[in-house]
Design a protein around this motif. Structure first.
Motif, PDB file in Angstrom:
ATOM      1  N   ASP A 221       6.158  -9.521  -1.431  1.00  0.00           N
ATOM      2  CA  ASP A 221       5.332 -10.103  -0.379  1.00  0.00           C
ATOM      3  C   ASP A 221       6.027 -10.026   0.979  1.00  0.00           C
ATOM      4  O   ASP A 221       5.421  -9.626   1.979  1.00  0.00           O
ATOM      5  CB  ASP A 221       5.018 -11.556  -0.741  1.00  0.00           C
ATOM      6  N   ARG A 222       7.288 -10.375   1.017  1.00  0.00           N
ATOM      7  CA  ARG A 222       8.027 -10.368   2.292  1.00  0.00           C
ATOM      8  C   ARG A 222       8.315  -8.944   2.762  1.00  0.00           C
ATOM      9  O   ARG A 222       8.300  -8.666   3.964  1.00  0.00           O
ATOM     10  CB  ARG A 222       9.321 -11.169   2.146  1.00  0.00           C
ATOM     11  N   PHE A 223       8.582  -8.057   1.821  1.00  0.00           N
ATOM     12  CA  PHE A 223       8.809  -6.652   2.189  1.00  0.00           C
ATOM     13  C   PHE A 223       7.555  -6.053   2.819  1.00  0.00           C
ATOM     14  O   PHE A 223       7.608  -5.411   3.871  1.00  0.00           O
ATOM     15  CB  PHE A 223       9.207  -5.854   0.943  1.00  0.00           C
ATOM     16  N   LEU A 224       6.396  -6.292   2.196  1.00  0.00           N
ATOM     17  CA  LEU A 224       5.144  -5.772   2.743  1.00  0.00           C
ATOM     18  C   LEU A 224       4.800  -6.423   4.072  1.00  0.00           C
ATOM     19  O   LEU A 224       4.227  -5.784   4.958  1.00  0.00           O
ATOM     20  CB  LEU A 224       4.011  -5.984   1.741  1.00  0.00           C
ATOM     21  N   ALA A 225       5.159  -7.694   4.230  1.00  0.00           N
ATOM     22  CA  ALA A 225       4.890  -8.381   5.496  1.00  0.00           C
ATOM     23  C   ALA A 225       5.619  -7.707   6.650  1.00  0.00           C
ATOM     24  O   ALA A 225       5.092  -7.606   7.768  1.00  0.00           O
ATOM     25  CB  ALA A 225       5.301  -9.851   5.394  1.00  0.00           C
ATOM     26  N   TYR A 226       6.807  -7.201   6.395  1.00  0.00           N
ATOM     27  CA  TYR A 226       7.574  -6.503   7.429  1.00  0.00           C
ATOM     28  C   TYR A 226       7.058  -5.087   7.680  1.00  0.00           C
ATOM     29  O   TYR A 226       7.050  -4.623   8.817  1.00  0.00           O
ATOM     30  CB  TYR A 226       9.042  -6.426   7.017  1.00  0.00           C
ATOM     31  N   HIS A 227       6.627  -4.405   6.625  1.00  0.00           N
ATOM     32  CA  HIS A 227       6.391  -2.967   6.748  1.00  0.00           C
ATOM     33  C   HIS A 227       4.932  -2.528   6.633  1.00  0.00           C
ATOM     34  O   HIS A 227       4.616  -1.386   6.975  1.00  0.00           O
ATOM     35  CB  HIS A 227       7.224  -2.223   5.702  1.00  0.00           C
ATOM     36  N   VAL A 228       4.047  -3.413   6.157  1.00  0.00           N
ATOM     37  CA  VAL A 228       2.677  -2.969   5.898  1.00  0.00           C
ATOM     38  C   VAL A 228       1.623  -3.921   6.453  1.00  0.00           C
ATOM     39  O   VAL A 228       0.643  -3.483   7.059  1.00  0.00           O
ATOM     40  CB  VAL A 228       2.438  -2.776   4.377  1.00  0.00           C
ATOM     41  N   THR A 229       1.782  -5.213   6.263  1.00  0.00           N
ATOM     42  CA  THR A 229       0.694  -6.162   6.510  1.00  0.00           C
ATOM     43  C   THR A 229       0.791  -6.911   7.832  1.00  0.00           C
ATOM     44  O   THR A 229       0.062  -7.890   8.041  1.00  0.00           O
ATOM     45  CB  THR A 229       0.613  -7.191   5.363  1.00  0.00           C
ATOM     46  N   ASP A 230       1.679  -6.504   8.727  1.00  0.00           N
ATOM     47  CA  ASP A 230       1.820  -7.173  10.036  1.00  0.00           C
ATOM     48  C   ASP A 230       2.088  -8.668   9.898  1.00  0.00           C
ATOM     49  O   ASP A 230       1.527  -9.493  10.623  1.00  0.00           O
ATOM     50  CB  ASP A 230       0.557  -6.965  10.891  1.00  0.00           C
TER      51      ASP A 230
END
Length: 247
Positions: A221-230
């Motif tokens: 979740d945190r990885f995607l928040a940085y790189h995908v989901t703004d």
């Protein structure tokens, strides 16, 4: 207006007016597509109850490249995956995969991505209830890599050194990978050797049997928040967490 016929998986369904539906489709040869199924909500619709999330079939679409919303002409059912809807955990896991693909996918043809999503949905649907979460978290990390956002796990993202087998590393969300003990200096979240090995296996599509998977969901979740989901959390992950807590 060209007609496209392609293998398709329904990822999302929205009602449109009182009679139609808007579908978000992952197709094998044309990537992500949005299409309107006119009349799909009518009692005597030719689609019947086929147009539901995670249904797989052959879609015929009228495509006009100058617009985002296309028109569905036909859908020949191949697989309904009704079992996903009968179990809250399975449905939440499938919804998470759909959300990741919808956020990070594109209209480019990616047959391997399509085949991978189909395979993981089949696994989640057929898995013993005790192993659904293991299949889901592995599928999510595997899809992240397939979509081009794989984290660097094998070597330090700063110095490129491969950590020793028993070396504690840290996962730097912003940098997108691990930091060795020499480079970490308190940055990121601790990722011990066994955690690093488990994450590397999941990213390769190897299902790992663990007592708990909370840390790997949080990491995702945190990885995607940085790189995908703004910066946004995955809504389906919140749903999956709630579903787990109800069991």
């Amino acid at each position: 207006m060209p007609i496209v016929t392609d293998s398709a998986l329904i990822l999302q369904v929205y009602p449109y007016s009182e009679t139609s539906k808007i579908l978000r489709l992952l197709t094998r040869g044309h990537g992500l597509r949005s299409a309107m199924a006119r009349g799909a909500l009518r009692p005597k619709s030719r689609y019947g109850g086929v147009l539901e999330p995670f249904t797989q079939g052959i879609a015929t679409i009228f495509v006009k490249e100058t617009r985002e919303l296309q028109t569905l002409s036909g859908f020949d059912l191949e697989r309904s995956r009704q079992r996903l809807g009968d179990d809250l955990i399975r449905f939440a896991a499938a919804s998470l995969l759909a959300e990741v693909v919808l956020i990070a996918g594109s209209e480019a043809a990616e047959p391997a991505l399509y085949d991978g999503v189909i395979d993981w949905l089949d696994r989640i649907e057929s898995a013993d209830s005790r192993h659904v979460e293991a299949q889901a978290v592995t599928a999510a990390w595997t899809l992240v890599g397939a979509l081009g956002f794989a984290p660097e796990i094998e070597q330090c993202i700063r110095c490129s050194r491969v950590p020793d087998t028993d070396e504690e590393t840290r996962f730097d969300y912003a940098a997108g990978g691990i930091l060795c003990a020499s480079c970490a200096a308190g940055v990121g979240v601790l990722l011990p050797p066994q955690g690093r090995e488990a994450l590397a296996s999941m990213s390769r599509g190897v299902v790992v049997s663990l007592d708990r998977y909370v840390a790997y969901w949080t990491l995702l979740d945190r990885f995607l928040a940085y790189h995908v989901t703004d910066g946004r959390s995955l809504r389906s992950l919140e749903f999956l967490t709630e579903a787990r807590e109800r069991q």
